[in-house]
Design a protein around this motif. Sequence first.
Motif, PDB file in Angstrom:
ATOM      1  N   SER A 235      -1.334   9.440  -6.789  1.00 23.33           N
ATOM      2  CA  SER A 235      -0.525   8.221  -6.672  1.00 23.33           C
ATOM      3  C   SER A 235      -1.128   7.099  -7.508  1.00 23.33           C
ATOM      4  O   SER A 235      -2.230   7.232  -8.052  1.00 23.33           O
ATOM      5  CB  SER A 235      -0.430   7.782  -5.207  1.00 23.33           C
ATOM      6  OG  SER A 235      -1.656   7.251  -4.770  1.00 23.33           O
TER       7      SER A 235
ATOM      8  N   ARG B 193       1.168   4.088  -2.919  1.00 25.60           N
ATOM      9  CA  ARG B 193       0.793   5.442  -2.515  1.00 25.60           C
ATOM     10  C   ARG B 193       1.917   6.446  -2.797  1.00 25.60           C
ATOM     11  O   ARG B 193       1.671   7.615  -3.102  1.00 25.60           O
ATOM     12  CB  ARG B 193       0.430   5.449  -1.029  1.00 25.60           C
ATOM     13  CG  ARG B 193      -0.282   6.694  -0.560  1.00 25.60           C
ATOM     14  CD  ARG B 193      -0.678   6.641   0.903  1.00 25.60           C
ATOM     15  NE  ARG B 193      -1.553   5.545   1.257  1.00 25.60           N
ATOM     16  CZ  ARG B 193      -2.875   5.516   1.052  1.00 25.60           C
ATOM     17  NH1 ARG B 193      -3.451   6.529   0.453  1.00 25.60           N
ATOM     18  NH2 ARG B 193      -3.593   4.486   1.431  1.00 25.60           N
TER      19      ARG B 193
ATOM     20  N   GLU C 243       0.840  -1.206   0.000  1.00 25.48           N
ATOM     21  CA  GLU C 243       0.000   0.000   0.000  1.00 25.48           C
ATOM     22  C   GLU C 243       0.875   1.256   0.000  1.00 25.48           C
ATOM     23  O   GLU C 243       0.642   2.185  -0.790  1.00 25.48           O
ATOM     24  CB  GLU C 243      -0.926   0.000   1.217  1.00 25.48           C
ATOM     25  CG  GLU C 243      -1.826   1.217   1.275  1.00 25.48           C
ATOM     26  CD  GLU C 243      -2.795   1.174   2.445  1.00 25.48           C
ATOM     27  OE1 GLU C 243      -3.359   2.243   2.746  1.00 25.48           O
ATOM     28  OE2 GLU C 243      -3.007   0.099   3.034  1.00 25.48           O
TER      29      GLU C 243
ATOM     30  N   TYR D 260      -5.415  -0.179  -7.884  1.00 26.54           N
ATOM     31  CA  TYR D 260      -4.224   0.605  -8.205  1.00 26.54           C
ATOM     32  C   TYR D 260      -3.910   0.519  -9.692  1.00 26.54           C
ATOM     33  O   TYR D 260      -4.362  -0.372 -10.396  1.00 26.54           O
ATOM     34  CB  TYR D 260      -3.014   0.118  -7.388  1.00 26.54           C
ATOM     35  CG  TYR D 260      -2.599  -1.298  -7.699  1.00 26.54           C
ATOM     36  CD1 TYR D 260      -1.600  -1.567  -8.627  1.00 26.54           C
ATOM     37  CD2 TYR D 260      -3.216  -2.378  -7.068  1.00 26.54           C
ATOM     38  CE1 TYR D 260      -1.223  -2.864  -8.925  1.00 26.54           C
ATOM     39  CE2 TYR D 260      -2.845  -3.675  -7.359  1.00 26.54           C
ATOM     40  CZ  TYR D 260      -1.854  -3.919  -8.278  1.00 26.54           C
ATOM     41  OH  TYR D 260      -1.495  -5.197  -8.573  1.00 26.54           O
TER      42      TYR D 260
END
Length: 167
Positions: free
Chosen positions: A103, A94, A90, A120
């Motif tokens: 991000s 990020r 994570e 993502y």
Amino acid sequence: MAIFSLLLSGLLIGWQMMKLLKQPNEMKVEFMSELTQSMKTVCIGRYLVDVPSSFVLNIPLANVDGFDIRPAKVSMPSLDLFRERNQVDENKWRQIAHNTEASLLRESIRVGGDGHIFSYRESARHNRTLMIQARKWLNTREYWLKQESIISDEEKDIEKAKATLNK
């Protein structure tokens, strides 16, 4: 007499060849007997199959509800390490900037006590596609579900991942 000795030689050679050809079949039967003495049952899809105890199931890829399921090559010996790895991934997503957003990470959602869903982008150049990755710790094992999605289907695919993790 020459014909008789030639015929006798042919018969002897044929008899020896038959003995040689018979041996591998007997060896196969013996090998199979040894192999099937100790059996275990494995689940393959919807089927339970008895296989030799030395059998190792290696399915490189399965697909459930549109998600690719791959066996994790890295074993997680504990729930704490599983959670730590989720946090590391994570943070990694990020910290990497995307060309249109802050991000690569779009969403990070905890599901239950031991599940996590990430939405993502794989790189800063991906604008229309993203990855939905669901991870769950269950019975001392780590499970990953991964699906490529498009931005317009992101919410639907995240809901589908939640439903799959909660099964």
